[in-house]
Design a protein around this motif. Sequence first.
Motif, PDB file in Angstrom:
ATOM      1  N   GLY A   1     -19.535  55.095   7.552  1.00 51.20           N
ATOM      2  CA  GLY A   1     -18.903  54.253   6.557  1.00 51.20           C
ATOM      3  C   GLY A   1     -18.095  53.123   7.166  1.00 51.20           C
ATOM      4  N   LEU A   2     -18.821  52.120   7.706  1.00 51.35           N
ATOM      5  CA  LEU A   2     -18.145  50.947   8.262  1.00 51.35           C
ATOM      6  C   LEU A   2     -17.339  50.262   7.167  1.00 51.35           C
ATOM      7  CD1 LEU A   2     -18.035  48.601  10.508  1.00 51.35           C
ATOM      8  CD2 LEU A   2     -19.964  47.639   9.244  1.00 51.35           C
ATOM      9  N   GLN A   3     -16.104  49.940   7.433  1.00 53.53           N
ATOM     10  CA  GLN A   3     -15.278  49.278   6.429  1.00 53.53           C
ATOM     11  C   GLN A   3     -15.596  47.791   6.433  1.00 53.53           C
ATOM     12  OE1 GLN A   3     -13.113  51.036   4.367  1.00 53.53           O
ATOM     13  NE2 GLN A   3     -14.095  52.780   5.311  1.00 53.53           N
ATOM     14  N   LYS A   4     -16.599  47.386   5.649  1.00 52.95           N
ATOM     15  CA  LYS A   4     -16.991  45.983   5.623  1.00 52.95           C
ATOM     16  C   LYS A   4     -16.290  45.307   4.449  1.00 52.95           C
ATOM     17  CE  LYS A   4     -20.983  44.727   4.142  1.00 52.95           C
ATOM     18  NZ  LYS A   4     -22.434  44.700   4.021  1.00 52.95           N
ATOM     19  N   LYS A   5     -15.046  44.937   4.644  1.00 48.75           N
ATOM     20  CA  LYS A   5     -14.248  44.336   3.573  1.00 48.75           C
ATOM     21  C   LYS A   5     -14.180  42.843   3.830  1.00 48.75           C
ATOM     22  CE  LYS A   5     -12.005  47.314   0.800  1.00 48.75           C
ATOM     23  NZ  LYS A   5     -12.075  47.195  -0.646  1.00 48.75           N
ATOM     24  N   PHE A   6     -14.512  42.044   2.812  1.00 47.75           N
ATOM     25  CA  PHE A   6     -14.400  40.593   2.997  1.00 47.75           C
ATOM     26  C   PHE A   6     -13.113  40.108   2.384  1.00 47.75           C
ATOM     27  CE2 PHE A   6     -19.192  40.807   3.142  1.00 47.75           C
ATOM     28  CZ  PHE A   6     -19.206  40.870   4.511  1.00 47.75           C
TER      29      PHE A   6
ATOM     30  N   THR B   1      -9.383  28.788  -0.440  1.00 54.14           N
ATOM     31  CA  THR B   1     -10.139  28.016   0.548  1.00 54.14           C
ATOM     32  C   THR B   1     -10.755  28.950   1.586  1.00 54.14           C
ATOM     33  OG1 THR B   1      -8.184  27.686   1.897  1.00 54.14           O
ATOM     34  CG2 THR B   1      -8.740  25.914   0.382  1.00 54.14           C
ATOM     35  N   PHE B   2     -11.865  28.486   2.139  1.00 53.40           N
ATOM     36  CA  PHE B   2     -12.502  29.206   3.246  1.00 53.40           C
ATOM     37  C   PHE B   2     -13.091  28.165   4.178  1.00 53.40           C
ATOM     38  CE2 PHE B   2     -17.107  28.859   2.148  1.00 53.40           C
ATOM     39  CZ  PHE B   2     -17.011  28.303   0.884  1.00 53.40           C
ATOM     40  N   THR B   3     -13.621  28.593   5.303  1.00 50.51           N
ATOM     41  CA  THR B   3     -14.262  27.618   6.186  1.00 50.51           C
ATOM     42  C   THR B   3     -15.744  27.908   6.283  1.00 50.51           C
ATOM     43  OG1 THR B   3     -13.850  28.935   8.182  1.00 50.51           O
ATOM     44  CG2 THR B   3     -12.185  27.277   7.600  1.00 50.51           C
ATOM     45  N   PHE B   4     -16.534  26.817   6.313  1.00 48.80           N
ATOM     46  CA  PHE B   4     -17.970  26.914   6.530  1.00 48.80           C
ATOM     47  C   PHE B   4     -18.289  26.051   7.739  1.00 48.80           C
ATOM     48  CE2 PHE B   4     -22.357  25.296   5.645  1.00 48.80           C
ATOM     49  CZ  PHE B   4     -23.017  26.493   5.851  1.00 48.80           C
ATOM     50  N   ASN B   5     -18.738  26.655   8.804  1.00 46.36           N
ATOM     51  CA  ASN B   5     -18.972  25.954  10.068  1.00 46.36           C
ATOM     52  C   ASN B   5     -17.751  25.114  10.448  1.00 46.36           C
ATOM     53  OD1 ASN B   5     -21.469  27.128  10.129  1.00 46.36           O
ATOM     54  ND2 ASN B   5     -22.544  25.326   9.347  1.00 46.36           N
ATOM     55  N   ASP B   6     -16.593  25.726  10.336  1.00 40.37           N
ATOM     56  CA  ASP B   6     -15.292  25.158  10.716  1.00 40.37           C
ATOM     57  C   ASP B   6     -14.766  24.083   9.763  1.00 40.37           C
ATOM     58  OD1 ASP B   6     -15.284  26.852  12.918  1.00 40.37           O
ATOM     59  OD2 ASP B   6     -16.390  25.386  14.131  1.00 40.37           O
TER      60      ASP B   6
ATOM     61  N   ASN C   1     -17.119  36.420   8.382  1.00 40.57           N
ATOM     62  CA  ASN C   1     -16.107  37.088   9.215  1.00 40.57           C
ATOM     63  C   ASN C   1     -16.755  37.830  10.387  1.00 40.57           C
ATOM     64  OD1 ASN C   1     -14.280  36.108   7.396  1.00 40.57           O
ATOM     65  ND2 ASN C   1     -13.883  38.078   6.392  1.00 40.57           N
ATOM     66  N   GLY C   2     -17.756  37.180  10.981  1.00 44.29           N
ATOM     67  CA  GLY C   2     -18.387  37.758  12.166  1.00 44.29           C
ATOM     68  C   GLY C   2     -19.522  38.725  11.889  1.00 44.29           C
ATOM     69  N   ILE C   3     -19.754  39.069  10.605  1.00 50.38           N
ATOM     70  CA  ILE C   3     -20.848  40.000  10.282  1.00 50.38           C
ATOM     71  C   ILE C   3     -22.061  39.182   9.830  1.00 50.38           C
ATOM     72  CG2 ILE C   3     -21.550  41.986   8.898  1.00 50.38           C
ATOM     73  CD1 ILE C   3     -18.552  42.627   8.555  1.00 50.38           C
ATOM     74  N   SER C   4     -23.177  39.346  10.543  1.00 53.43           N
ATOM     75  CA  SER C   4     -24.340  38.490  10.288  1.00 53.43           C
ATOM     76  C   SER C   4     -25.158  38.992   9.089  1.00 53.43           C
ATOM     77  CB  SER C   4     -25.218  38.428  11.530  1.00 53.43           C
ATOM     78  OG  SER C   4     -25.632  39.734  11.871  1.00 53.43           O
ATOM     79  N   ASN C   5     -26.117  38.150   8.669  1.00 54.68           N
ATOM     80  CA  ASN C   5     -27.070  38.504   7.600  1.00 54.68           C
ATOM     81  C   ASN C   5     -26.402  38.892   6.282  1.00 54.68           C
ATOM     82  OD1 ASN C   5     -29.309  37.960   9.160  1.00 54.68           O
ATOM     83  ND2 ASN C   5     -29.430  40.039   9.978  1.00 54.68           N
ATOM     84  N   GLN C   6     -25.424  38.135   5.851  1.00 54.59           N
ATOM     85  CA  GLN C   6     -24.775  38.378   4.563  1.00 54.59           C
ATOM     86  C   GLN C   6     -25.281  37.346   3.558  1.00 54.59           C
ATOM     87  OE1 GLN C   6     -22.803  41.146   4.263  1.00 54.59           O
ATOM     88  NE2 GLN C   6     -23.531  41.441   6.347  1.00 54.59           N
TER      89      GLN C   6
ATOM     90  N   ASP D   1     -10.083  34.320  -0.057  1.00 55.46           N
ATOM     91  CA  ASP D   1      -9.257  33.315   0.613  1.00 55.46           C
ATOM     92  C   ASP D   1      -9.277  33.534   2.130  1.00 55.46           C
ATOM     93  OD1 ASP D   1      -7.761  31.021   0.330  1.00 55.46           O
ATOM     94  OD2 ASP D   1      -5.850  32.105   0.400  1.00 55.46           O
ATOM     95  N   SER D   2      -9.416  32.428   2.870  1.00 57.34           N
ATOM     96  CA  SER D   2      -9.401  32.430   4.346  1.00 57.34           C
ATOM     97  C   SER D   2     -10.652  33.037   4.993  1.00 57.34           C
ATOM     98  CB  SER D   2      -8.169  33.167   4.904  1.00 57.34           C
ATOM     99  OG  SER D   2      -7.004  32.694   4.314  1.00 57.34           O
ATOM    100  N   MET D   3     -11.689  33.247   4.216  1.00 55.93           N
ATOM    101  CA  MET D   3     -12.941  33.775   4.779  1.00 55.93           C
ATOM    102  C   MET D   3     -13.497  32.785   5.814  1.00 55.93           C
ATOM    103  SD  MET D   3     -15.856  34.931   2.140  1.00 55.93           S
ATOM    104  CE  MET D   3     -16.062  36.664   1.904  1.00 55.93           C
ATOM    105  N   VAL D   4     -14.153  33.312   6.839  1.00 51.89           N
ATOM    106  CA  VAL D   4     -14.786  32.441   7.841  1.00 51.89           C
ATOM    107  C   VAL D   4     -16.306  32.621   7.724  1.00 51.89           C
ATOM    108  CG1 VAL D   4     -15.011  31.931  10.300  1.00 51.89           C
ATOM    109  CG2 VAL D   4     -12.792  32.652   9.356  1.00 51.89           C
ATOM    110  N   VAL D   5     -16.968  31.540   7.299  1.00 51.36           N
ATOM    111  CA  VAL D   5     -18.416  31.606   7.062  1.00 51.36           C
ATOM    112  C   VAL D   5     -19.112  30.664   8.037  1.00 51.36           C
ATOM    113  CG1 VAL D   5     -20.254  31.283   5.357  1.00 51.36           C
ATOM    114  CG2 VAL D   5     -17.991  32.057   4.610  1.00 51.36           C
ATOM    115  N   GLN D   6     -20.181  31.156   8.636  1.00 54.11           N
ATOM    116  CA  GLN D   6     -20.949  30.312   9.560  1.00 54.11           C
ATOM    117  C   GLN D   6     -22.438  30.404   9.264  1.00 54.11           C
ATOM    118  OE1 GLN D   6     -18.842  32.277  12.535  1.00 54.11           O
ATOM    119  NE2 GLN D   6     -18.212  30.411  13.613  1.00 54.11           N
ATOM    120  N   SER D   7     -23.151  29.317   9.566  1.00 55.94           N
ATOM    121  CA  SER D   7     -24.600  29.272   9.367  1.00 55.94           C
ATOM    122  C   SER D   7     -25.283  30.338  10.215  1.00 55.94           C
ATOM    123  CB  SER D   7     -25.156  27.920   9.793  1.00 55.94           C
ATOM    124  OG  SER D   7     -24.928  27.011   8.784  1.00 55.94           O
TER     125      SER D   7
END
Lengths: 434, 84
Positions: A429-434, B9-14, B64-69, B78-84
């Motif tokens: 159960g990885l805590q994948k919270k956005f 706000t969030f960031t997309f490719n900085d 936030n560093g997790i790919s394939n979302q 708020d403050s999410m970090v999104v990258q291509s």
Amino acid sequence: MIAVIGAGPAGLSAAATAAERGEKVLLIDSSPRLGGQYWRHLPSNWNDDRSLHYDFSKAQALFDRVLTNPLITRHSNAHVWQAEKNDGVFTLFVVRDGVEEKVIADKVILATGAYDRSIPFPGWTLPGVMTPGAAQAMLKSHGVLVGKRVVVAGTGPFILPVAAGLADSGAEIVGLYEANNPIRWLLNLHGFILNPSKIAEALYYMKKLRKHRISIRFGKSVDSTSKGFATVNGKRVDCDVVAVGWGFVPDLSLAGILGAQLKVDGDGTVVVAVDSHQETSVPGLFAAGESTGIGGSTLSMIEGVIAAGGKGKFARWRAQVFARGLQRVYPVPTNWQAKLNDQTIICRCEEVTLGDICSSVDELGAENGRTAKLFTRAGMGLCQGRVCGRNVSEIVAAKRAEKVHDSERMGGAQRPTAGPISLGELGDGLQKKF
Amino acid sequence: MTQPAASITFTFNDEKVSAVPGQTIAAALFSANQKVLRKTRMGGEDRSIFCGIGICWDCVVTVNGISNQRACIIEVVDSMVVQS
């Protein structure tokens, strides 16, 4: 306890009916809000006037029945990725907020709906080319207009509300193209006579389109798209968004995983086989709505009620006659493969082209969609063939001058899991919270 | 229909992007006229939303560093970090 999977018209009707009959219900849905795809709506902070909906009162009545019934528990943002049945009891594996949990149920009602059917054409992977469902979802759920000058095309009644909704919200519909001829409407005259409310609905959208001076161009479809324009029957149409859809594909993953018998509908669509009570070949597993055959929200609601033990067999028959009529009116034109060239991408995920698939047949001896997939990776990407599977099968069959076997069509709807899950979620159960 | 303020706000490719609470990443980026969400692995082609409802996985981004979302179904925080 009854688990209902999906909170669209069928799932909401099933949950409300079952709870009102005294059953404990768990309603599991992948969205944050009730309604499914058909009744997508804006979050409560929007002060939504529901003007993008036809007859939202039906949705609101069901929302109220579901939200006020103490016998119904809701799991939203929840994905059932796996399911099994042992000793007469169902176990559902549900991921919510990055945590996996098990749900035990005596009876399961699948109301997993459908998604737009897509057919490839040169340029269909460009940003701005999308399904009508995507344009609709952005508008109905998020208040976002996908473009300023939009082409809406494909076939079926769904393209009309999409064009009307976009126009109502300020987009210019530069072209509304229905591939089939209106004379085919005669093929569903009996459907309209049995379902007069459908005449009112059709007139409602026609009036909206007329108000925006949009006329439907029949017998035309998008040949290709490039940046800034679409080519429609050889003519250039400037636009920034192209929304093309060819009917719907039912989501059958969970039915397949639980071993329910599938069948091939008249138009090649794979659906779950159900009896007169909406029960599948697996005792205790029921299905309602689009997964049993594309039929729209009215039929879905009736099937949901019946799956939960309620009445409505005559109403269901009437709505099924209309649905079958629509299938005859809006077939996918058989010549769609003629618009492709060797460079056209067929599998969007794995970037497999028509040329790749043809050489897998010519040079490697691929015999059907499955072997073509093994040779080319078409259908092995993140969507697991949900978009390209049927198209690959039909391309290979056409190349070999054969017809796609029903067994191949049904096999294409089978998936080992209903959704992706990370090893972390599976493990602890990885805590994948956005 | 009245649109609430784009208060997060969030960031997309900085780059900083604003969003209405409840909007998905894809909806907020389309509002900001940013339609290209990623480039493909092999061909390097631009891709965007396609099905819009979480089926086709064409809109995947790193969150936030997790790919394939899937940008079309994940709501902005708020403050999410999104990258291509």
